[in-house]
Every structure is written in C-alpha cells, then in structure tokens.
Design an enzyme around this catalytic site. Structure first.
Site, PDB file in Angstrom:
ATOM      1  N   GLU A  49       4.250   6.733 -12.944  1.00 45.67           N
ATOM      2  CA  GLU A  49       5.194   5.734 -12.314  1.00 45.67           C
ATOM      3  C   GLU A  49       6.585   5.844 -13.125  1.00 45.67           C
ATOM      4  O   GLU A  49       7.532   5.678 -12.616  1.00 45.67           O
ATOM      5  CB  GLU A  49       4.481   4.527 -12.243  1.00 45.67           C
ATOM      6  CG  GLU A  49       3.298   4.465 -11.179  1.00 45.67           C
ATOM      7  CD  GLU A  49       3.619   4.994  -9.738  1.00 45.67           C
ATOM      8  OE1 GLU A  49       4.854   4.940  -9.391  1.00 45.67           O
ATOM      9  OE2 GLU A  49       2.680   5.572  -8.964  1.00 45.67           O
ATOM     10  N   TYR A 132       8.295  -2.760  -8.128  1.00 44.54           N
ATOM     11  CA  TYR A 132       7.658  -1.632  -7.557  1.00 44.54           C
ATOM     12  C   TYR A 132       6.729  -1.142  -8.249  1.00 44.54           C
ATOM     13  O   TYR A 132       5.342  -0.965  -8.015  1.00 44.54           O
ATOM     14  CB  TYR A 132       8.724  -0.412  -7.202  1.00 44.54           C
ATOM     15  CG  TYR A 132       7.979   0.905  -7.265  1.00 44.54           C
ATOM     16  CD1 TYR A 132       7.316   1.113  -6.076  1.00 44.54           C
ATOM     17  CD2 TYR A 132       7.927   1.707  -8.359  1.00 44.54           C
ATOM     18  CE1 TYR A 132       6.499   2.350  -5.881  1.00 44.54           C
ATOM     19  CE2 TYR A 132       7.210   2.957  -8.017  1.00 44.54           C
ATOM     20  CZ  TYR A 132       6.361   3.383  -6.905  1.00 44.54           C
ATOM     21  OH  TYR A 132       5.527   4.353  -6.759  1.00 44.54           O
ATOM     22  N   ASP A 150       8.876   1.401  -2.419  1.00 46.75           N
ATOM     23  CA  ASP A 150       9.883   2.691  -2.773  1.00 46.75           C
ATOM     24  C   ASP A 150      10.747   2.671  -1.881  1.00 46.75           C
ATOM     25  O   ASP A 150      10.768   2.414  -0.774  1.00 46.75           O
ATOM     26  CB  ASP A 150       9.219   3.530  -3.717  1.00 46.75           C
ATOM     27  CG  ASP A 150       8.269   4.560  -2.920  1.00 46.75           C
ATOM     28  OD1 ASP A 150       8.010   4.144  -1.544  1.00 46.75           O
ATOM     29  OD2 ASP A 150       7.972   5.555  -3.197  1.00 46.75           O
TER      30      ASP A 150
END
Length: 354
Positions: A49, A132, A150
């Site tokens: 991520e 996020y 996102d």
DNA sequence: CAACCGTGGTG
DNA sequence: TCACCAAGGTT
C-alpha cells in the site's frame, strides 16, 4: 441516496464480476484464498500500500519483491540501516514514503510487538499511513469493514452518481457513499473489487462501459458524460527552475553528498549543485578548474521542472570536499541516487575519453 | 487547507 | 511534445 435493495444489487454485481475477472496481484489474497481460510500478511499488505501510493502497479511490483526478499518481516525492516532502505527505494519517488516506511517499521516493531494494529485510529497514527491506507489495510489485511477511497474509487463513484462537487471537496461525500456500498460480509474482496473496477474498466480516458458490471445503473454512462467526472479545478502551470550541477571526478570516483533530511529528495544522495532558481544564476563552482560543459539535463518534478547544466572537472590533489563521499564510478547503484541524479551522473565523460 | 513531494507511462 | 495521470500523506 440509493435504496438498500439497489445497494445489495450493486454489491452483488461487483463481487460477481470480481470473482470472475478480478486481477491476481502478488500481494493480494484472492477470493478462493479467503474461502480456504488463508490470511494475509499485514506487513506485506502495508508494504504494498505504501509503495502503490501515487505509483503504478508495474513500477512498484519489483520493489515489493525486493523489499520482502531483503526484509521478510517488519522486524527485519526496522533493524535495517536507513540508508539501505533509501537506496532500495531509489527510483520509486516521493522519498518521504521511504523515511516514513522505516519509521513506521521501527514503531510497529518496538512499540507494538511487531504487529500492525487492526483498528482504524491506531493505524492512522502511524507515519505514512493516512485515511486511504489505513482503510485499505483494514480491508485487505484484516478483512474488516472499511471505506476505501483511492483515486480509482473517486473516479468510479463520481461517474456513477455524477457528483458535481469538484475534487478534493467531494471527498467526504465520496467516503460516505463508499462506506455504505462496501459489503460487510466480504470487506477485503469488495475493496479490491471496486479498485480493480476503476483500474481496469472505469479508466480515466477510455472506460470500457460495455464490460462494466455497474453500467446498468451508472448515471454517467446513461448521460454519456462520464469523462467529465471527477470534476477537478484547473491546475497551475509548472514553473521552470535552473541550476548548475558540479560533477567532480577523482580517479574513477564521483563526489556525492547526502541531501537534507526533509523536503525535496530528503535523505537521498546528490551531485552537488548551485541553488535552483531563475535562469542565469550559475553560482560558484566548488573550486577553480577548467570546467567542461556536459550539457543540460531536464527533469520534471510534481510542482516544477528542473533544468540542470552539468559541468564536469577532475579534482586536483589539493582539493578535498567539506562533506560527502567519493563514490566508485561503477558502483553508483550502491547509493541512494534519485532518478534526477542518475540523469546528471550519466553525463559523465566516458572513461575511454579521459 | 493549499502547497509540497517523484517518476515513468500514455494518448 | 505535452498534459495528464497512478492504490496519497504531511504540513
């Protein structure tokens, strides 16, 4: 607001599509994996991520494999020297991510028993983890309900609902819709499904509406104006900054130094240069010599374009730099050189011509 | 909260 | 060539 029955239908359509055609990515647990009772490695998920923030999958993927190979656990990463982390991150950009990555690994390792929190607020409190990423980790690593928003989700939902509010003002509205749509029974798969939808079907320039599981209810599709979403404010022109880089050689080595810890390219190595500003301000060379003109390199950063004139000289025996290192010519990959500095270094006069 | 923070690919 | 963009976060 959409009726509950419609939300259910949307969830079902999206998950059916994802079960059928969802991408397989190295860090991703597939639906059949979850059904088989396999669980994700939160460290590997977190690493993916962070790397994927504002970065394409093809660009990030080799870095993800390399990091896991070098540092299989968060404890391994925490124990690594920061310069090693910066070196391995070189080329990925947004180097604050690498600094925060290391800081986060240390915090998780030393204060959280090496375990990533499975709750939103503690995740949000870690360096480099924002709204996020915290939600994405909750969903992908722990299969917990989350509102994952996102750029993909923003595009999908603003098109689907024809949201007129311009970004980023529309974020709270989008976050609310995303949270309501998410499937409470399959949070992990759902989050990845809606991001996949944006990444492969509802793309920025040429969405493949024919293949979209949500086309039957999409307002943008109905109006044929989906390309007008998400609404964005026009952005300002990118200014040009100029400077001169002093490429100093000494017997097959190059003078490099580390940049300040914060700001642009913070903590990375550089070829020393003048200040970057208006054209025509060359600055003084580090020492007097017959500096050779090696041309100009151009590099585009997020908010300005840099044009660096490269000057090269061999340092005489009487001169020593006040700071920095002499890097071996053929071992520059051992240093944390960002792409812009690779461009500078590549202007070096070939050894055969010296 | 608007500005800052990289890089490489693409139409 | 050039504008736009890619799984954003921090200050």
């Amino acid at each position: 607001m959409a009726a509950p029955t419609k939300i259910t239908a949307l969830r079902q359509a999206l998950l059916d599509w994802y079960d059928r055609e969802g991408r397989t990515l190295p860090w991703r647990l597939r639906p059949e994996d979850r059904r088989a009772g396999r669980v994700a490695d939160p460290y590997a998920v977190w690493l993916s991520e962070i790397m994927l923030q504002q970065t394409t999958v093809p660009h990030a993927t080799p870095y993800w494999f390399r990091f896991l190979e070098l540092w299989p656990t968060v404890g391994d990463l925490a124990a690594a020297p920061r310069e090693d982390v910066m070196r391995e991150w070189a080329g990925l950009g947004y180097y604050a991510r690498a600094r925060n990555l290391h800081a986060c690994a240390i915090e998780v390792s030393q204060q959280l028993n090496g375990r990533f929190p499975a709750e939103l607020q503690p995740l949000r409190a870690l360096p480099g983890i924002g709204e996020y990423t915290a939600n994405a980790i909750l969903a992908a690593a722990f299969d917990k309900p989350a509102s994952v928003v996102d750029g993909n989700v923003e595009r999908v939902l603003t098109r689907f609902y024809r949201i007129e509010t311009a970004m980023p003002k529309a974020k709270p509205e989008i976050r609310k819709l995303a949270g309501e749509l998410a499937d409470p029974d399959r949070p992990g798969d759902y989050a990845q499904a809606i991001m996949d939808l944006g990444a492969t079907i509802c793309t920025p320039r040429s969405p493949d509406c024919e293949a979209c599981p949500w086309a039957f209810a999409c307002q943008g599709r109905a109006r044929g104006d989906m390309l007008n979403y998400p609404k964005k404010l026009k952005k300002i022109a990118r200014p040009i900054r100029h400077g001169t880089a002093w490429l100093v050689r000494r017997q097959g080595r190059v003078w490099l130094r580390q940049r300040a810890d914060t700001g642009l390219l913070g903590g990375m190595m550089e070829v020393p240069s003048s200040e970057w500003g208006e054209a025509g301000v060359a600055g003084d060379p580090p020492f007097e010599a017959a500096w050779e003109d090696r041309g100009e390199i151009r590099h585009v950063f997020t908010h300005f374009e840099l044009r660096l004139s490269v000057r090269e000289a061999e340092a005489g025996p009487g001169w020593e730099p006040r700071e920095g290192i002499w890097a071996e010519d053929n071992a520059l990959q051992d240093h944390a050189l960002p792409s812009v500095m690779h461009k500078v270094v590549s202007r070096r006069k070939p050894a055969s011509e010296r």
